[in-house]
Design a protein around this motif. Structure first.
Motif, PDB file in Angstrom:
ATOM      1  N   ALA A  44      20.944 -51.208  97.790  1.00 60.93           N
ATOM      2  CA  ALA A  44      22.394 -50.158  96.322  1.00 60.93           C
ATOM      3  C   ALA A  44      21.947 -49.034  95.340  1.00 60.93           C
ATOM      4  O   ALA A  44      22.260 -48.883  94.205  1.00 60.93           O
ATOM      5  CB  ALA A  44      23.178 -51.330  96.545  1.00 60.93           C
ATOM      6  N   LEU A  45      20.676 -50.649  93.891  1.00 64.88           N
ATOM      7  CA  LEU A  45      20.490 -49.833  92.738  1.00 64.88           C
ATOM      8  C   LEU A  45      19.406 -48.323  93.101  1.00 64.88           C
ATOM      9  O   LEU A  45      19.697 -47.711  92.513  1.00 64.88           O
ATOM     10  CB  LEU A  45      19.207 -50.991  92.673  1.00 64.88           C
ATOM     11  N   ALA A  46      19.043 -48.312  94.433  1.00 64.18           N
ATOM     12  CA  ALA A  46      18.135 -46.731  94.938  1.00 64.18           C
ATOM     13  C   ALA A  46      19.340 -45.338  94.698  1.00 64.18           C
ATOM     14  O   ALA A  46      19.182 -44.671  94.445  1.00 64.18           O
ATOM     15  CB  ALA A  46      17.360 -47.200  95.653  1.00 64.18           C
ATOM     16  N   VAL A  47      20.414 -46.181  95.585  1.00 63.69           N
ATOM     17  CA  VAL A  47      21.688 -45.191  95.650  1.00 63.69           C
ATOM     18  C   VAL A  47      22.137 -44.993  94.675  1.00 63.69           C
ATOM     19  O   VAL A  47      22.631 -43.586  94.131  1.00 63.69           O
ATOM     20  CB  VAL A  47      22.329 -45.868  96.441  1.00 63.69           C
ATOM     21  N   ARG A  48      21.967 -46.147  93.395  1.00 64.01           N
ATOM     22  CA  ARG A  48      23.156 -45.576  92.070  1.00 64.01           C
ATOM     23  C   ARG A  48      21.818 -44.949  91.310  1.00 64.01           C
ATOM     24  O   ARG A  48      22.118 -44.047  90.919  1.00 64.01           O
ATOM     25  CB  ARG A  48      23.305 -47.321  91.600  1.00 64.01           C
ATOM     26  N   ALA A  49      20.591 -45.351  91.590  1.00 66.90           N
ATOM     27  CA  ALA A  49      20.220 -44.314  90.239  1.00 66.90           C
ATOM     28  C   ALA A  49      19.734 -42.962  90.532  1.00 66.90           C
ATOM     29  O   ALA A  49      20.097 -41.770  90.144  1.00 66.90           O
ATOM     30  CB  ALA A  49      18.479 -44.574  90.803  1.00 66.90           C
ATOM     31  N   HIS A  50      20.057 -42.789  91.958  1.00 64.60           N
ATOM     32  CA  HIS A  50      19.439 -41.137  92.988  1.00 64.60           C
ATOM     33  C   HIS A  50      21.248 -40.643  91.756  1.00 64.60           C
ATOM     34  O   HIS A  50      21.232 -39.725  91.737  1.00 64.60           O
ATOM     35  CB  HIS A  50      19.384 -41.035  93.855  1.00 64.60           C
ATOM     36  N   ALA A  51      22.475 -40.808  92.641  1.00 62.48           N
ATOM     37  CA  ALA A  51      23.551 -40.668  91.957  1.00 62.48           C
ATOM     38  C   ALA A  51      23.935 -40.436  90.761  1.00 62.48           C
ATOM     39  O   ALA A  51      24.090 -38.831  89.850  1.00 62.48           O
ATOM     40  CB  ALA A  51      24.475 -41.284  92.236  1.00 62.48           C
ATOM     41  N   ARG A  52      23.159 -41.831  89.358  1.00 62.25           N
ATOM     42  CA  ARG A  52      23.391 -41.030  88.080  1.00 62.25           C
ATOM     43  C   ARG A  52      22.272 -39.739  87.506  1.00 62.25           C
ATOM     44  O   ARG A  52      22.692 -39.456  87.214  1.00 62.25           O
ATOM     45  CB  ARG A  52      23.096 -42.428  87.596  1.00 62.25           C
ATOM     46  N   ARG A  53      20.987 -39.802  88.501  1.00 58.26           N
ATOM     47  CA  ARG A  53      20.415 -38.578  87.764  1.00 58.26           C
ATOM     48  C   ARG A  53      20.758 -37.393  88.651  1.00 58.26           C
ATOM     49  O   ARG A  53      21.006 -36.034  87.471  1.00 58.26           O
ATOM     50  CB  ARG A  53      18.551 -38.580  88.936  1.00 58.26           C
ATOM     51  N   ALA A  54      21.471 -37.319  89.948  1.00 60.48           N
ATOM     52  CA  ALA A  54      22.405 -35.965  90.288  1.00 60.48           C
ATOM     53  C   ALA A  54      23.249 -35.726  89.108  1.00 60.48           C
ATOM     54  O   ALA A  54      23.137 -34.978  88.845  1.00 60.48           O
ATOM     55  CB  ALA A  54      22.379 -36.529  91.571  1.00 60.48           C
ATOM     56  N   ALA A  55      24.069 -36.949  88.425  1.00 64.26           N
ATOM     57  CA  ALA A  55      24.896 -36.276  87.477  1.00 64.26           C
ATOM     58  C   ALA A  55      24.552 -35.690  86.221  1.00 64.26           C
ATOM     59  O   ALA A  55      24.818 -34.727  85.850  1.00 64.26           O
ATOM     60  CB  ALA A  55      26.132 -37.579  87.924  1.00 64.26           C
ATOM     61  N   LEU A  56      23.599 -36.775  85.830  1.00 63.32           N
ATOM     62  CA  LEU A  56      22.293 -35.879  85.051  1.00 63.32           C
ATOM     63  C   LEU A  56      21.699 -34.236  84.755  1.00 63.32           C
ATOM     64  O   LEU A  56      22.176 -34.135  84.312  1.00 63.32           O
ATOM     65  CB  LEU A  56      21.382 -37.096  84.724  1.00 63.32           C
ATOM     66  N   LEU A  57      21.646 -34.311  85.942  1.00 65.02           N
ATOM     67  CA  LEU A  57      21.097 -32.829  85.826  1.00 65.02           C
ATOM     68  C   LEU A  57      22.045 -31.997  86.236  1.00 65.02           C
ATOM     69  O   LEU A  57      22.257 -30.277  86.043  1.00 65.02           O
ATOM     70  CB  LEU A  57      20.526 -32.944  87.709  1.00 65.02           C
ATOM     71  N   ARG A  58      23.154 -32.478  86.698  1.00 63.59           N
ATOM     72  CA  ARG A  58      24.556 -31.044  86.865  1.00 63.59           C
ATOM     73  C   ARG A  58      25.070 -31.201  85.285  1.00 63.59           C
ATOM     74  O   ARG A  58      24.733 -30.445  84.700  1.00 63.59           O
ATOM     75  CB  ARG A  58      25.504 -31.904  88.224  1.00 63.59           C
ATOM     76  N   ARG A  59      24.956 -32.019  85.386  1.00 65.37           N
ATOM     77  CA  ARG A  59      26.040 -31.583  83.327  1.00 65.37           C
ATOM     78  C   ARG A  59      24.748 -31.060  82.721  1.00 65.37           C
ATOM     79  O   ARG A  59      25.086 -30.343  82.094  1.00 65.37           O
ATOM     80  CB  ARG A  59      25.640 -33.136  82.842  1.00 65.37           C
ATOM     81  N   MET A  60      23.255 -31.043  82.862  1.00 63.47           N
ATOM     82  CA  MET A  60      22.497 -30.547  82.115  1.00 63.47           C
ATOM     83  C   MET A  60      22.014 -29.111  82.636  1.00 63.47           C
ATOM     84  O   MET A  60      22.773 -28.096  81.490  1.00 63.47           O
ATOM     85  CB  MET A  60      20.388 -30.764  82.096  1.00 63.47           C
ATOM     86  N   HIS A  61      22.570 -28.694  83.576  1.00 64.25           N
ATOM     87  CA  HIS A  61      22.709 -27.641  84.604  1.00 64.25           C
ATOM     88  C   HIS A  61      24.049 -26.778  83.709  1.00 64.25           C
ATOM     89  O   HIS A  61      23.812 -25.193  82.840  1.00 64.25           O
ATOM     90  CB  HIS A  61      22.466 -27.823  85.951  1.00 64.25           C
ATOM     91  N   GLU A  62      25.166 -27.623  83.876  1.00 67.25           N
ATOM     92  CA  GLU A  62      26.595 -26.887  82.803  1.00 67.25           C
ATOM     93  C   GLU A  62      26.304 -26.424  81.582  1.00 67.25           C
ATOM     94  O   GLU A  62      26.791 -25.697  81.135  1.00 67.25           O
ATOM     95  CB  GLU A  62      27.475 -27.855  83.199  1.00 67.25           C
ATOM     96  N   LEU A  63      25.628 -27.455  80.714  1.00 66.88           N
ATOM     97  CA  LEU A  63      25.302 -27.613  79.282  1.00 66.88           C
ATOM     98  C   LEU A  63      24.394 -26.060  78.869  1.00 66.88           C
ATOM     99  O   LEU A  63      24.065 -25.384  78.333  1.00 66.88           O
ATOM    100  CB  LEU A  63      24.557 -28.252  78.670  1.00 66.88           C
ATOM    101  N   THR A  64      23.205 -26.234  79.982  1.00 66.85           N
ATOM    102  CA  THR A  64      22.036 -24.699  79.603  1.00 66.85           C
ATOM    103  C   THR A  64      22.487 -23.089  80.611  1.00 66.85           C
ATOM    104  O   THR A  64      22.240 -22.553  80.478  1.00 66.85           O
ATOM    105  CB  THR A  64      20.950 -25.128  80.456  1.00 66.85           C
ATOM    106  N   GLY A  65      23.850 -23.497  81.731  1.00 66.29           N
ATOM    107  CA  GLY A  65      24.310 -22.186  81.481  1.00 66.29           C
ATOM    108  C   GLY A  65      23.566 -21.777  82.595  1.00 66.29           C
ATOM    109  O   GLY A  65      22.909 -20.761  83.215  1.00 66.29           O
ATOM    110  N   GLY A  66      22.825 -22.613  83.013  1.00 72.63           N
ATOM    111  CA  GLY A  66      22.224 -22.593  84.383  1.00 72.63           C
ATOM    112  C   GLY A  66      20.308 -22.105  84.083  1.00 72.63           C
ATOM    113  O   GLY A  66      19.518 -22.035  85.013  1.00 72.63           O
ATOM    114  N   GLU A  67      20.174 -22.107  82.900  1.00 71.45           N
ATOM    115  CA  GLU A  67      18.454 -21.996  82.481  1.00 71.45           C
ATOM    116  C   GLU A  67      17.659 -23.029  82.876  1.00 71.45           C
ATOM    117  O   GLU A  67      18.269 -24.413  83.489  1.00 71.45           O
ATOM    118  CB  GLU A  67      18.640 -22.045  80.566  1.00 71.45           C
ATOM    119  N   GLU A  68      16.023 -22.136  83.525  1.00 69.71           N
ATOM    120  CA  GLU A  68      15.647 -23.445  84.350  1.00 69.71           C
ATOM    121  C   GLU A  68      14.433 -24.614  82.275  1.00 69.71           C
ATOM    122  O   GLU A  68      14.814 -23.339  81.558  1.00 69.71           O
ATOM    123  CB  GLU A  68      14.790 -22.835  84.710  1.00 69.71           C
ATOM    124  N   ARG A  69      14.041 -24.788  83.114  1.00 73.15           N
ATOM    125  CA  ARG A  69      13.333 -25.166  81.347  1.00 73.15           C
ATOM    126  C   ARG A  69      11.760 -25.147  81.751  1.00 73.15           C
ATOM    127  O   ARG A  69      10.921 -24.171  82.479  1.00 73.15           O
ATOM    128  CB  ARG A  69      13.295 -26.776  81.736  1.00 73.15           C
TER     129      ARG A  69
END
Length: 160
Positions: free
Chosen positions: A135-160
């Motif tokens: 359950a903690l692994a699933v939650r951690a993956h979901a949190r990471r995915a949400a943060l990466l989506r948010r970063m993608h939104e904030l950067t306009g899709g720019e790659e680092r």
């Protein structure tokens, strides 16, 4: 009148990069100290056991030592990071916990069966630990995915 230059979302992220939050730093130090302390403790117990030990005892000591050293390595790695982790640290910790709970459940179950005490209790407790770790692994993956989506939104899709 001069206007302050505006920073993009990526510039803000880059400026925050060298800073490790105190919460993450405390978790890293705790993992490092617990891992090193556990490895020393288990290694000392293993080394100081009198007489020849059965193979399963050597396996258990080796397994616990590896888990402790893995947590120590994780803590050291986390302390050296100077880039945004986007919850990668939580994903790694969850996978370490899942691997440790699965392996420990397997070893304890094998020992219980070999002793003739039955595997029921070992599987029940181990299953609970594995379920929590999963359950903690699933939650951690979901949190990471949400943060990466948010970063993608904030950067306009720019790659680092």
């Amino acid at each position: 009148m001069t206007e302050e230059p505006r920073l993009s979302a990526q510039d803000l992220i880059d400026r925050l990069a060298p800073v490790l939050s105190s919460r993450v730093r405390i978790r890293a130090v705790a993992a490092l100290l617990a891992g090193v302390g556990g490895a020393v403790f288990v290694g000392t117990l293993w080394w100081s056991e009198p007489g020849p030990l059965p193979g399963r005892t050597h396996l258990a000591f080796a397994l616990f030592t590896v888990f402790c050293l893995t947590w120590a390595t994780y803590g050291g790695w986390l302390l050296t990071r100077r880039v945004p982790l986007f919850a990668a640290d939580r994903v790694i910790a969850a996978w370490i916990g899942l691997a440790a709970s699965l392996a420990t459940t397997a070893v304890v179950t094998v020992v219980a069966v070999q002793r003739g005490t039955g595997a029921g209790l070992a599987l029940a407790v181990g299953g609970l630990l594995v379920a929590v770790a999963l359950a903690l692994a699933v939650r951690a993956h979901a949190r990471r995915a949400a943060l990466l989506r948010r970063m993608h939104e904030l950067t306009g899709g720019e790659e680092r």
